[in-house]
Design a protein around this motif. Structure first.
Motif, PDB file in Angstrom:
ATOM      1  N   LEU A   2       0.835  -1.206   0.000  1.00  0.00           N
ATOM      2  CA  LEU A   2       0.000   0.000   0.000  1.00  0.00           C
ATOM      3  C   LEU A   2       0.865   1.249   0.000  1.00  0.00           C
ATOM      4  CD1 LEU A   2      -2.730  -0.975   2.648  1.00  0.00           C
ATOM      5  CD2 LEU A   2      -2.931  -1.076   0.166  1.00  0.00           C
ATOM      6  N   ASP A   3       1.917   1.256   0.810  1.00  0.00           N
ATOM      7  CA  ASP A   3       2.822   2.405   0.864  1.00  0.00           C
ATOM      8  C   ASP A   3       3.417   2.715  -0.497  1.00  0.00           C
ATOM      9  OD1 ASP A   3       2.482   2.866   3.588  1.00  0.00           O
ATOM     10  OD2 ASP A   3       4.106   1.512   4.159  1.00  0.00           O
ATOM     11  N   ASN A   4       3.718   1.666  -1.245  1.00  0.00           N
ATOM     12  CA  ASN A   4       4.373   1.836  -2.546  1.00  0.00           C
ATOM     13  C   ASN A   4       3.406   2.240  -3.650  1.00  0.00           C
ATOM     14  OD1 ASN A   4       5.845   1.038  -5.113  1.00  0.00           O
ATOM     15  ND2 ASN A   4       7.410   0.596  -3.572  1.00  0.00           N
ATOM     16  N   LEU A   5       2.163   1.833  -3.544  1.00  0.00           N
ATOM     17  CA  LEU A   5       1.202   2.053  -4.635  1.00  0.00           C
ATOM     18  C   LEU A   5       0.308   3.276  -4.453  1.00  0.00           C
ATOM     19  CD1 LEU A   5      -0.075  -1.606  -5.282  1.00  0.00           C
ATOM     20  CD2 LEU A   5       1.586  -0.325  -6.644  1.00  0.00           C
ATOM     21  N   LYS A   6       0.158   3.747  -3.221  1.00  0.00           N
ATOM     22  CA  LYS A   6      -0.899   4.741  -2.954  1.00  0.00           C
ATOM     23  C   LYS A   6      -0.683   6.091  -3.638  1.00  0.00           C
ATOM     24  CE  LYS A   6       1.071   6.333   1.455  1.00  0.00           C
ATOM     25  NZ  LYS A   6       0.838   6.481   2.913  1.00  0.00           N
ATOM     26  N   ALA A   7       0.563   6.482  -3.884  1.00  0.00           N
ATOM     27  CA  ALA A   7       0.806   7.808  -4.473  1.00  0.00           C
ATOM     28  C   ALA A   7       0.328   7.895  -5.927  1.00  0.00           C
ATOM     29  CB  ALA A   7       2.290   8.149  -4.388  1.00  0.00           C
ATOM     30  N   ASP A   8       0.453   6.797  -6.664  1.00  0.00           N
ATOM     31  CA  ASP A   8       0.181   6.834  -8.108  1.00  0.00           C
ATOM     32  C   ASP A   8      -1.115   6.148  -8.514  1.00  0.00           C
ATOM     33  OD1 ASP A   8       2.656   8.137  -8.590  1.00  0.00           O
ATOM     34  OD2 ASP A   8       3.686   6.216  -8.427  1.00  0.00           O
ATOM     35  N   ASN A   9      -1.892   5.691  -7.512  1.00  0.00           N
ATOM     36  CA  ASN A   9      -3.105   4.938  -7.830  1.00  0.00           C
ATOM     37  C   ASN A   9      -4.235   5.288  -6.866  1.00  0.00           C
ATOM     38  OD1 ASN A   9      -1.928   2.738  -9.832  1.00  0.00           O
ATOM     39  ND2 ASN A   9      -0.517   2.833  -8.093  1.00  0.00           N
ATOM     40  N   TYR A  50      -8.973  -1.639  11.101  1.00  0.00           N
ATOM     41  CA  TYR A  50      -7.527  -1.393  11.055  1.00  0.00           C
ATOM     42  C   TYR A  50      -7.142  -0.693   9.757  1.00  0.00           C
ATOM     43  CZ  TYR A  50      -2.490  -2.087  11.201  1.00  0.00           C
ATOM     44  OH  TYR A  50      -1.136  -1.877  11.197  1.00  0.00           O
ATOM     45  N   ALA A  51      -7.702  -1.143   8.643  1.00  0.00           N
ATOM     46  CA  ALA A  51      -7.402  -0.522   7.352  1.00  0.00           C
ATOM     47  C   ALA A  51      -7.827   0.944   7.334  1.00  0.00           C
ATOM     48  CB  ALA A  51      -8.102  -1.292   6.230  1.00  0.00           C
ATOM     49  N   GLN A  52      -8.952   1.242   7.959  1.00  0.00           N
ATOM     50  CA  GLN A  52      -9.407   2.632   8.053  1.00  0.00           C
ATOM     51  C   GLN A  52      -8.459   3.457   8.913  1.00  0.00           C
ATOM     52  OE1 GLN A  52     -12.804   3.470   6.662  1.00  0.00           O
ATOM     53  NE2 GLN A  52     -11.726   5.420   6.632  1.00  0.00           N
ATOM     54  N   LYS A  53      -7.980   2.848   9.985  1.00  0.00           N
ATOM     55  CA  LYS A  53      -7.117   3.532  10.949  1.00  0.00           C
ATOM     56  C   LYS A  53      -5.778   3.937  10.350  1.00  0.00           C
ATOM     57  CE  LYS A  53      -4.684   2.566  15.300  1.00  0.00           C
ATOM     58  NZ  LYS A  53      -4.453   1.517  16.339  1.00  0.00           N
ATOM     59  N   ILE A  54      -5.178   3.081   9.543  1.00  0.00           N
ATOM     60  CA  ILE A  54      -3.819   3.361   9.043  1.00  0.00           C
ATOM     61  C   ILE A  54      -3.801   4.367   7.898  1.00  0.00           C
ATOM     62  CG2 ILE A  54      -2.896   1.140   9.803  1.00  0.00           C
ATOM     63  CD1 ILE A  54      -3.166   0.116   6.933  1.00  0.00           C
ATOM     64  N   LYS A  55      -4.947   4.621   7.279  1.00  0.00           N
ATOM     65  CA  LYS A  55      -5.084   5.667   6.257  1.00  0.00           C
ATOM     66  C   LYS A  55      -4.060   5.521   5.118  1.00  0.00           C
ATOM     67  CE  LYS A  55      -6.834   8.992   9.655  1.00  0.00           C
ATOM     68  NZ  LYS A  55      -8.249   8.749   9.339  1.00  0.00           N
ATOM     69  N   LYS A  56      -3.972   4.338   4.573  1.00  0.00           N
ATOM     70  CA  LYS A  56      -3.059   4.093   3.462  1.00  0.00           C
ATOM     71  C   LYS A  56      -3.800   3.857   2.143  1.00  0.00           C
ATOM     72  CE  LYS A  56       0.500   2.013   6.452  1.00  0.00           C
ATOM     73  NZ  LYS A  56       1.669   2.859   6.188  1.00  0.00           N
ATOM     74  N   THR A  57      -5.120   4.064   2.159  1.00  0.00           N
ATOM     75  CA  THR A  57      -5.928   3.840   0.961  1.00  0.00           C
ATOM     76  C   THR A  57      -6.866   5.029   0.750  1.00  0.00           C
ATOM     77  OG1 THR A  57      -7.743   2.772   2.154  1.00  0.00           O
ATOM     78  CG2 THR A  57      -5.926   1.355   1.454  1.00  0.00           C
ATOM     79  N   ASN A  58      -7.496   5.076  -0.424  1.00  0.00           N
ATOM     80  CA  ASN A  58      -8.493   6.117  -0.681  1.00  0.00           C
ATOM     81  C   ASN A  58      -9.820   5.797  -0.008  1.00  0.00           C
ATOM     82  OD1 ASN A  58      -6.581   5.940  -3.207  1.00  0.00           O
ATOM     83  ND2 ASN A  58      -7.367   8.039  -3.171  1.00  0.00           N
TER      84      ASN A  58
END
Length: 418
Positions: free
Chosen positions: A74-81, A95-103
């Motif tokens: 997620l860290d690697n992909l989130k900037a360009d996708n 947990y996924a909501q908490k870490i804020k690594k996705t849209n």
């Protein structure tokens, strides 16, 4: 044939729903899961706003463990996708909501064609990434019909699961063949996937992405009023039947060592009351982790999301689900913290990881409460062995890293390939 199988699968799914709902309604744990954001399970995702100049990647994880494993990706992909992540479980979604690594984070839609089709129309994925072993026929069929690339990352198929799929291979081969690329975590997993496919050119072995996680933590013993001279043993993610084994081992140890602290963390937090009742029946004094006041040397972890921190301050760690036939839990996390690892013989879910840890001297297999107590005692008395096992465990994890880089390169090279 593909469409016929899909129709049969959807019919059976719908026919089984009344039974599933009945089971859910009479089970407190499942009922809580089922009604949590229930409309998301029917693809009511609200106002899903994406940046249209970026590809959209739908990443699906079953639960918390898979979400944590995929964090480096997620860290690697989130900037360009645009990243949309779905989970099956409540804890995984939280947990996924908490870490804020996705849209966006949602619950996975029910695997019935009208609902899945609605999810595709809303998300409009350019690629779907399935983490580990999430074989949902309607998802795979809809992706195929929509010409969406499906990639399995950290692909896992235990021998037990493989035997089930193999018996129904006439059905599963049809759908496993719809996965565009399978990146498996070990050669054993790759071989099992290949047997269920016709095209094996798109099956690769990356190693386990769970080795690539950042295991560091700033948690200190002093933050929970523990002393540096305390010897801390943690049994993490234990399953039904293991609480008795751990408690019996504690009873054997406490008679000889008064500075040994036992932490016991159930795999499912809903089991806390059952374990408390069992402890009381054994006349064991205990403290709850949430109290932050440990009057007893036996501490029951009754809060969610603290296991990694507790592992980090431990001297020895046991990973649960392994002295009962539940396939075992992930031994990489304590090993990555330079802790000697103990587990039972049932490690099918992490066969390669457990074998290499034992081979390299970073882990020991325990048979029962007597053996567990004996090995803990040995490590208490032999500081040199304790330190060398921890170092061996850490070096094993460090040597296995690289799966994330391999996986990212593969994803990026295929993202625009239809």
């Amino acid at each position: 044939m593909l469409k016929i199988y899909l129709v049969i699968y959807n019919m059976l799914f719908v026919m089984s729903l009344p039974i599933l709902v009945a089971v859910i309604m009479f089970n407190k744990k499942y009922r809580k899961e089922f009604f949590y954001k229930i409309f998301e399970r029917f693809a009511f995702y609200g106002n899903l706003i994406k940046q249209h100049d970026k590809p959209t990647i739908w990443i699906h994880c079953a639960s918390l463990g898979e979400v944590r494993a995929v964090e480096p990706i997620l860290d690697n992909l989130k900037a360009d996708n645009n990243i949309i992540l779905t989970t099956i479980t409540k804890t995984g979604r939280e947990y996924a909501q908490k870490i804020k690594k996705t849209n966006f984070v949602f619950l996975f839609p029910v695997d019935i064609y009208p609902i899945m089709l609605k999810a595709f129309r809303m998300i409009k994925p350019d690629m779907i990434i399935i983490v580990e072993t999430e074989l949902w026929p309607t998802l795979l069929y809809t992706a195929f019909k929509k010409n969406v690339l499906v990639v399995t990352v950290n692909g896992r198929m235990s021998e037990k699961a493989f035997n089930i799929y193999k018996k129904l291979s006439f059905f599963w081969k049809v759908f496993v063949n719809l996965i565009s690329i399978i990146i498996a975590r070990s050669s054993d997993d790759s071989d099992r996937f290949k047997i269920l496919r016709e095209n094996n050119n798109d099956v690769f072995t990356s190693g386990n992405i769970k080795y690539d996680r950042d295991f560091s933590t700033d948690f200190k013993r002093s933050s929970i009023s523990l002393k540096e001279e305390d010897f801390i043993f943690t049994a993490g993610s234990i399953r039904d039947g293991e609480e008795e084994i751990i408690i019996d081992a504690f009873s054997k140890i406490r008679s000889e060592f008064d500075n040994v602290k036992f932490f016991i963390a159930p795999r499912h937090i809903t089991k806390i009351n059952d374990i408390i009742n069992f402890i009381k029946n054994k006349n064991i004094e205990y403290s709850l982790f949430s109290s932050n006041n440990f009057k007893s040397n036996f501490i029951l972890v009754d809060v969610f999301g603290k296991l990694q921190e507790i592992y980090s301050i431990s001297d020895v760690c046991y990973v649960g689900g392994s002295m009962v036939d539940m396939g075992g839990q992930n031994p990489v996390e304590p090993a990555g913290l330079a802790k000697p690892v103990l587990f039972g013989k049932y490690m099918d879910n992490f066969a390669s990881e457990s074998k290499i840890l034992v081979k390299n001297g970073g882990a020991l297999i325990v048979q029962d409460s007597i053996d567990l107590a004996s090995k803990i005692k040995e490590l208490i008395l032999d500081h040199k062995m304790l330190k060398s096992m921890g170092q061996n465990a850490l070096e094993t994890v460090e040597a296995q890293k690289g799966a994330v880089a391999f996986t990212i390169n593969m994803i990026k090279s295929k993202l625009y390939v239809k």
